[in-house]
Design a protein around this motif. Structure first.
Motif, mmCIF file in Angstrom:
data_model
loop_
_atom_site.group_PDB
_atom_site.id
_atom_site.type_symbol
_atom_site.label_atom_id
_atom_site.label_comp_id
_atom_site.label_asym_id
_atom_site.label_seq_id
_atom_site.Cartn_x
_atom_site.Cartn_y
_atom_site.Cartn_z
ATOM 1 N N CYS A 265 56.171 62.977 14.801
ATOM 2 C CA CYS A 265 56.647 64.197 15.467
ATOM 3 C C CYS A 265 57.401 65.083 14.478
ATOM 4 O O CYS A 265 57.184 66.296 14.433
ATOM 5 C CB CYS A 265 57.551 63.852 16.643
ATOM 6 S SG CYS A 265 56.703 63.075 18.020
ATOM 7 N N GLU B 53 46.088 67.803 13.546
ATOM 8 C CA GLU B 53 45.155 67.225 14.521
ATOM 9 C C GLU B 53 45.029 65.712 14.334
ATOM 10 O O GLU B 53 45.006 64.963 15.318
ATOM 11 C CB GLU B 53 43.789 67.892 14.409
ATOM 12 C CG GLU B 53 43.756 69.302 14.946
ATOM 13 C CD GLU B 53 42.429 69.998 14.715
ATOM 14 O OE1 GLU B 53 41.431 69.328 14.361
ATOM 15 O OE2 GLU B 53 42.387 71.227 14.880
ATOM 16 N N GLU C 259 48.162 64.080 15.639
ATOM 17 C CA GLU C 259 48.194 64.116 17.109
ATOM 18 C C GLU C 259 47.296 63.017 17.683
ATOM 19 O O GLU C 259 47.650 62.377 18.678
ATOM 20 C CB GLU C 259 47.763 65.493 17.632
ATOM 21 C CG GLU C 259 48.756 66.608 17.369
ATOM 22 C CD GLU C 259 50.046 66.502 18.166
ATOM 23 O OE1 GLU C 259 50.167 65.649 19.068
ATOM 24 O OE2 GLU C 259 50.964 67.303 17.883
ATOM 25 N N LYS D 161 49.187 59.823 17.352
ATOM 26 C CA LYS D 161 50.220 59.747 18.399
ATOM 27 C C LYS D 161 49.607 59.307 19.723
ATOM 28 O O LYS D 161 50.164 58.456 20.419
ATOM 29 C CB LYS D 161 50.909 61.103 18.575
ATOM 30 C CG LYS D 161 51.920 61.435 17.497
ATOM 31 C CD LYS D 161 52.467 62.835 17.614
ATOM 32 C CE LYS D 161 52.988 63.170 18.991
ATOM 33 N NZ LYS D 161 53.517 64.533 19.085
ATOM 34 N N LYS D 162 48.449 59.864 20.059
ATOM 35 C CA LYS D 162 47.780 59.495 21.315
ATOM 36 C C LYS D 162 47.376 58.022 21.300
ATOM 37 O O LYS D 162 47.563 57.305 22.283
ATOM 38 C CB LYS D 162 46.555 60.380 21.553
ATOM 39 C CG LYS D 162 45.856 60.059 22.876
ATOM 40 C CD LYS D 162 44.635 60.883 23.077
ATOM 41 C CE LYS D 162 43.888 60.587 24.353
ATOM 42 N NZ LYS D 162 44.046 59.328 24.996
#
Length: 77
Positions: free
Chosen positions: A24, A51, A54, A57-58
């Motif tokens: 983050c 991207e 992210e 993170k998912k």
């Protein structure tokens, strides 16, 4: 190809939360850098990095669906 089973132990959970939070912070830094950047190729590269982070993170959130939103986003640590 062997598929490695994901480690969902408490230690792994703690380490993944820490890594998630670092992602983050890195994403925020890259977004700031992207705003200041003029070169389109570099902006595109920075967007691709965001991207990818992210997606990571998912993946981490999907590994630990029991963790509440506040725990993921707690930036006090």
């Amino acid at each position: 190809m062997d598929v490695k089973e994901e480690d969902k132990s408490e230690e792994s959970k703690k380490n993944h939360i820490e890594y998630y939070r670092s992602l983050c912070r890195i994403i925020m830094d890259i977004k700031e850098e992207k705003i200041q950047e003029k070169e389109p190729a570099i902006k595109n590269h920075l967007e691709n990095r965001i991207e990818a982070m992210e997606k990571d993170k998912k993946r981490i959130r999907d590994m630990f669906p029991e963790i509440k939103e506040e725990e993921w986003d707690d930036h006090t640590n």
